[in-house]
Design a protein around this motif. Structure first.
Motif, short mmCIF file in Angstrom:
data_model
loop_
_atom_site.label_atom_id
_atom_site.label_comp_id
_atom_site.label_asym_id
_atom_site.label_seq_id
_atom_site.Cartn_x
_atom_site.Cartn_y
_atom_site.Cartn_z
N LYS A 214 0.82 -1.21 0.00
CA LYS A 214 0.00 0.00 0.00
C LYS A 214 0.85 1.26 0.00
CE LYS A 214 -4.05 -1.97 0.06
NZ LYS A 214 -4.95 -1.85 -1.11
N GLU A 215 2.00 1.22 0.69
CA GLU A 215 2.84 2.41 0.76
C GLU A 215 3.33 2.83 -0.63
OE1 GLU A 215 5.76 3.21 3.52
OE2 GLU A 215 4.57 2.70 5.26
N LYS A 216 3.67 1.86 -1.45
CA LYS A 216 4.12 2.18 -2.80
C LYS A 216 2.98 2.80 -3.60
CE LYS A 216 7.18 -0.36 -4.82
NZ LYS A 216 7.91 -1.46 -5.53
N SER A 217 1.76 2.30 -3.41
CA SER A 217 0.60 2.86 -4.10
C SER A 217 0.37 4.30 -3.69
CB SER A 217 -0.66 2.03 -3.79
OG SER A 217 -0.52 0.71 -4.25
N TYR A 218 0.43 4.57 -2.38
CA TYR A 218 0.27 5.94 -1.88
C TYR A 218 1.37 6.84 -2.44
CZ TYR A 218 -2.95 4.02 1.63
OH TYR A 218 -3.99 3.39 2.27
N ASP A 219 2.57 6.30 -2.52
CA ASP A 219 3.70 7.10 -2.97
C ASP A 219 3.53 7.51 -4.43
OD1 ASP A 219 6.38 8.19 -2.36
OD2 ASP A 219 7.04 6.81 -3.90
#
Length: 279
Positions: A214-219
């Protein structure tokens, strides 16, 4: 008015048949389906070609090497011959009137550059689970609109000639390439919400956007928002200075927290109501 259905495919042939069947059920007759394979295995490519064999409306192309979703979707728009385009993922499906309802808006509203509707979240067999409830008409012409939280989503359709006036999709994006497209189109004219469920979104273990990172998606999404802020020459938002350089998604999204407030949402609702009356 010809419609181009754009399908970015990568090793998803097992679920494509449902997508294929849904396209053939469309009530609007003037469409093509452009499939661009991003270096899938030979078996996968052969299966896709076997499914579409005999229907000249389906066109199959291949990337020379695996290039990612940003590059593939950007290339798909180049390959399209229709005036209106819309992406459908190979593991999803659309309802029979999806294309017809979108084309109707473009024919009636000359200022429309993009339409979107509701989608239904489904299980791995495309059985409905729950509707995406956040979809709604957004305020047009707002430099502080970044589709955060997400309101514009599937089924997105857009004018190809207007897209070509933008900076186009960033081919380097691995995620959030759709948001990049939406925000760039938003800057070129009015977007219209079709209050119908036109898209079936399949949830399954192999979904690219459904992974655990999810962090990569948010980034990626935050980078799209940051680049949008810079493209619009914004210096500050709600009294907070926009950083000169991108650092983290937390910093970017913190600038938009005020948009979750009750007062802001009331004002937005009033603006959208007036927009509906006078557009």
């Amino acid at each position: 008015m010809k419609f181009s259905i754009l399908i970015a495919h990568y090793n998803n042939a097992a679920l494509f048949r449902d997508c294929y069947k849904s396209l053939r059920k469309q009530t609007y007759p003037d469409w093509e389906a452009v499939i661009l394979d991003d270096a899938s295995s030979e078996k996968e490519k052969e299966e896709i070609q076997s499914i579409i064999q005999g229907d000249e409306r389906f066109k199959f192309f291949e990337n020379k090497k695996n290039s990612g979703v940003g590059f593939t979707k950007s290339k798909l728009i180049e390959l399209a011959t229709g005036e209106i385009c819309g992406f459908v993922d190979p593991d999803d499906a659309i309802l029979p009137t999806a294309i017809e309802s979108a084309v109707h808006v473009f024919k009636q509203k000359k200022n429309a550059v993009l339409t979107y509707s509701r989608f239904m979240i489904c299980d791995k067999d495309l059985n409905p689970i729950a509707p995406f409830k956040s979809a709604m008409q957004v305020k047009n012409g707002d430099p502080y609109f970044f589709n955060y939280p997400i309101q514009m989503a599937h089924f997105i359709t857009f004018r190809k000639d207007v897209y070509e006036q933008t900076e186009k999709i960033n081919p380097a994006l691995k995620i959030a390439e759709d948001q990049d497209l939406y925000l760039k189109m938003y800057e070129k004219g009015d977007v219209y919400f079709i209050d119908d469920t036109n898209y079936l979104y399949r949830t399954h273990a192999g979904g690219i956007s459904q992974n655990n990172n999810k962090e990569k998606s948010y980034d990626y999404f935050a980078q799209v928002v940051f680049n949008t802020m810079k493209r619009r020459n914004l210096i500050s938002i709600n009294g907070k200075k926009i950083p000169e350089h991108y650092s983290s998604y937390q910093e970017i999204f913190s600038l938009l927290e005020y948009q979750h407030g009750i007062l802001y949402r009331i004002k937005k609702k009033i603006s959208i109501t007036l927009q509906k009356i006078f557009r």
